[in-house]
Design a protein around this motif. Sequence first.
Motif, PDB file in Angstrom:
ATOM      1  N   LEU A 172       0.837  -1.195   0.000  1.00 46.51           N
ATOM      2  CA  LEU A 172       0.000   0.000   0.000  1.00 46.51           C
ATOM      3  C   LEU A 172       0.876   1.250   0.000  1.00 46.51           C
ATOM      4  CD1 LEU A 172      -2.730  -1.103   2.557  1.00 46.51           C
ATOM      5  CD2 LEU A 172      -2.958  -0.909   0.081  1.00 46.51           C
ATOM      6  N   PRO A 173       0.386   2.353  -0.564  1.00 50.96           N
ATOM      7  CA  PRO A 173       1.162   3.604  -0.566  1.00 50.96           C
ATOM      8  C   PRO A 173       1.545   4.029   0.850  1.00 50.96           C
ATOM      9  CG  PRO A 173      -0.721   3.771  -2.039  1.00 50.96           C
ATOM     10  CD  PRO A 173      -0.889   2.499  -1.280  1.00 50.96           C
ATOM     11  N   ASP A 174       2.703   4.653   0.993  1.00 49.10           N
ATOM     12  CA  ASP A 174       3.195   5.059   2.312  1.00 49.10           C
ATOM     13  C   ASP A 174       2.342   6.149   2.941  1.00 49.10           C
ATOM     14  OD1 ASP A 174       5.221   3.227   2.067  1.00 49.10           O
ATOM     15  OD2 ASP A 174       6.644   4.692   1.219  1.00 49.10           O
ATOM     16  N   ASP A 175       1.670   6.983   2.127  1.00 51.46           N
ATOM     17  CA  ASP A 175       0.984   8.140   2.685  1.00 51.46           C
ATOM     18  C   ASP A 175      -0.452   7.835   3.131  1.00 51.46           C
ATOM     19  OD1 ASP A 175      -0.040   7.676   0.200  1.00 51.46           O
ATOM     20  OD2 ASP A 175       0.029   9.785  -0.477  1.00 51.46           O
ATOM     21  N   LEU A 176      -0.854   6.563   3.164  1.00 46.64           N
ATOM     22  CA  LEU A 176      -2.207   6.242   3.636  1.00 46.64           C
ATOM     23  C   LEU A 176      -2.287   6.472   5.144  1.00 46.64           C
ATOM     24  CD1 LEU A 176      -3.411   2.965   1.867  1.00 46.64           C
ATOM     25  CD2 LEU A 176      -3.817   5.347   1.244  1.00 46.64           C
ATOM     26  N   GLY A 177      -3.401   7.057   5.584  1.00 49.70           N
ATOM     27  CA  GLY A 177      -3.630   7.212   7.017  1.00 49.70           C
ATOM     28  C   GLY A 177      -3.926   5.876   7.659  1.00 49.70           C
ATOM     29  N   PRO A 178      -3.863   5.806   8.978  1.00 49.91           N
ATOM     30  CA  PRO A 178      -4.089   4.525   9.669  1.00 49.91           C
ATOM     31  C   PRO A 178      -5.459   3.914   9.387  1.00 49.91           C
ATOM     32  CG  PRO A 178      -3.171   6.176  11.151  1.00 49.91           C
ATOM     33  CD  PRO A 178      -3.500   6.889   9.897  1.00 49.91           C
ATOM     34  N   ALA A 179      -6.501   4.746   9.425  1.00 42.91           N
ATOM     35  CA  ALA A 179      -7.856   4.222   9.213  1.00 42.91           C
ATOM     36  C   ALA A 179      -8.023   3.712   7.782  1.00 42.91           C
ATOM     37  CB  ALA A 179      -8.899   5.294   9.520  1.00 42.91           C
ATOM     38  N   HIS A 180      -7.482   4.485   6.824  1.00 41.57           N
ATOM     39  CA  HIS A 180      -7.564   4.076   5.422  1.00 41.57           C
ATOM     40  C   HIS A 180      -6.820   2.762   5.208  1.00 41.57           C
ATOM     41  CE1 HIS A 180      -7.255   5.455   0.927  1.00 41.57           C
ATOM     42  NE2 HIS A 180      -7.839   4.295   1.075  1.00 41.57           N
ATOM     43  N   ARG A 181      -5.599   2.656   5.813  1.00 36.68           N
ATOM     44  CA  ARG A 181      -4.793   1.443   5.656  1.00 36.68           C
ATOM     45  C   ARG A 181      -5.520   0.238   6.266  1.00 36.68           C
ATOM     46  NH1 ARG A 181       0.437   0.675   4.432  1.00 36.68           N
ATOM     47  NH2 ARG A 181       0.754   2.937   4.395  1.00 36.68           N
ATOM     48  N   GLU A 182      -6.121   0.453   7.449  1.00 34.26           N
ATOM     49  CA  GLU A 182      -6.840  -0.641   8.106  1.00 34.26           C
ATOM     50  C   GLU A 182      -8.055  -1.071   7.266  1.00 34.26           C
ATOM     51  OE1 GLU A 182      -8.090  -3.431  11.040  1.00 34.26           O
ATOM     52  OE2 GLU A 182      -6.162  -2.473  10.593  1.00 34.26           O
ATOM     53  N   LEU A 183      -8.756  -0.082   6.716  1.00 32.66           N
ATOM     54  CA  LEU A 183      -9.945  -0.371   5.898  1.00 32.66           C
ATOM     55  C   LEU A 183      -9.563  -1.211   4.682  1.00 32.66           C
ATOM     56  CD1 LEU A 183     -12.943   0.047   5.150  1.00 32.66           C
ATOM     57  CD2 LEU A 183     -12.279   2.207   4.065  1.00 32.66           C
TER      58      LEU A 183
END
Length: 792
Positions: free
Chosen positions: A7-18
């Motif tokens: 996943l892209p490095d700039d994803l926020g925590p919630a976005h990454r978890e989703l």
Amino acid sequence: MPYWAPLPDDLGPAHRELVSRLRALKDELRLTYQQMGRMTHYSRASWERWLNGKRLVTHAALASLLAATRGDDELLRLHAIAADPRQPAAGQDAQPSATSPGPAPATGAHLPAPGTASAPRIAQLPSAVAGFAGRDEHLRALDETLTPVDGPAGQVRIAVVTGGGGMGKTSLALQAAHRLADRFPDGQFFADLGGTDLAPREPHHVLSWWLRALGRDVDPRDDLDELVGRWRSALHGRRALVLLDNAKDARQVLPLLPAERSCAVLVTSRDWLPGIPGARPMALGPLADDEALEVLAARIGADRVERDPDGAAELARLCGGIPLAVQIAAARLTARPSWPVGALGARLRDERRRLDELKVADLTVRAVFHLTYTGLPKPQADGEVDPRQAFRLLGLAPKEVGLQAAAALLGEQEEGAEAALELLVDSHLVDSPAPGRYRLHDLLGLYAREQVAQEESDAEQRAAVRRMTGWYLAGMADADRVLSPNTRRPGLPEADPHHPPPVFADAGAALAWCDRERPALLAAARLAAEHAVHDIAWLLPVYAGSSFRQCGWYAESLAMNDVGLEAARLLGERGGEAALLNGRSSLLTLADRFEEAEEHLTAALRIRRELGDRIGEVSALGNVGALFARQGRWADSRTYQLQALAMSRVLGRRPLEANALSNLGTCADALGDHAEALEYLRAALAIHREEGDIDGEAVALLNMAEVHLHHGRPAESLPLLEEALPIAREAGDRYAQATVLADLGRVKAAEHLPAEARAFLLQAHGLWEELGHHRTAAAVRAELDALDTDAG
């Protein structure tokens, strides 16, 4: 386990978890991107982007996926946090502050659009049609479909109004939408999708327009998925009504659907749009006569209709219940205020000019039909039936036709013919009142006949009519074989091996087919004559004569006989002419038109003798005797029946001998010779049974029973009548059935059983009325009244 790209490095925590949990859901259910797209109506490419973290999945797409897979609703909370980083992090409880409005209800009223102070009021519905009337049941059904607010999350209520051109789909939809507008306070969105235009409107264009109406900036470079997501997000938590008029197909509609159960969508289309999951279809057919009259009165004024009620009723009927036709007729009358309503109806009576009369300015019924007709698809493979040709050839068919007859008309195998006909049904050019049955609306039938005259040569039309009417003739011949097995008939044309007729195992099956095809058989005779297929035009009434007469279908039989006589005379077919004159005389005798009956019989007898046709002569002699018997000329009747008996024995024609014996029995009974009457009738009964003639058997039993009744022996009559009734029913002889029922009523009355007598007499009265023998029915009614008087 598929390989997932980092996943892209700039994803926020919630976005990454989703995204991680969505990937796990996809793996667990072994879904492909394409399957996810079909489940949610978003593209495969969109889901690939979302699950690789290139963009945040839209709320509507996520809700659709969770509804389809029963996934964890906690993912919606993760989405909310990812979409607004100011929200609490995953796993933390969100506590609204004292000044926070709290979460909005799912079905709340006017809610501000995200990022704006307030949402603009959207009210895009065009005005409802002036003078709208009728369709009350359809309006109620749309109310019920579109207004409930409960239901599964993410499931929007959708109604699809479908029907042919001119059926008033848009008028109905607008009427329904305006009635429901107050229940959707967050907006009423409208778009004409131009489904019948050469270039239907693209969803991208519609969504851009709606989003701008909502005060959103739209970049023309935004792809469709982006616009869909923004549109569904804009309606999240809202109560809005969406009216999509004139849709071409489901592909055009799906991106325009909200995903809120508090929203509703109303679609009109000439297509059934089966590709829209959960949509409830509503098919519009022609208006009933009273509804069409109501529409006419709403357009031209009730007082004008009341001044000429019969003319108005005829005009509404001639418009065939098509709202557009009624609208055009009303517009023409409005422009001619001095005309009585019936004057326009009189102009519509002529079928050749009816479509020409249904025109005002640039609005024509013909143009609407033409649009649908020319929009039919062309055959895609060799051997595929052309639906346009199928439609126009149906203009040569009876109003309602079965699949086998239609296949013969088209000169195709049933499978290919059915595919083309079902496509015409889906296009609302043809109705299907029952499986395997097809029917053209009157005005569409006129249009089809115009097209076949323009596009098919006379020879091609004649060949199609010969194939179809030949199929009807072959079917009628097999029914006649079962119902009148011992009656001599003329030879048939060579059968078409590619379109075999029905074959009947018993009298019940033959009678059922005759009853179902009765209007088509008369129409087939007329069509054959119209297209110079004269051999079939005279043979059809010859083969149908006995069956139609036994069933009491006198009007149809007489009409077919008219057609057949003219065709036989055109061909110089003297034997056919004599057979038809003979049959005609029987019909006229039953109608008490004795002078005409005798004239036809005399002509038939003369032709038979000229041709040296001694078998036909016997039949004619027997009919002369029957005519005299009907007139009460019993001695004259006996003379002719004795001649018929002698000739039939010389010729060895046992069925004709049995008929003569049975008729001599009734003569002897009328002349007072009880013993001779029973002797003749027992001899007739024996021959009928030998020959397997169940109709003759029923009549002989009935005649024997009546001999006993006439001589005051009801007890001896009863078993004969009880034996005769089921046989007459099996043979389909309704005249004999009515006579047996009436006699059974008299026997029961003589036995002082008034309840049973009344039941039999009521059945007899009903049958006599159905057969058109009103004087006989009146006599039975008098017997019923006498029973009631005695009981009182």
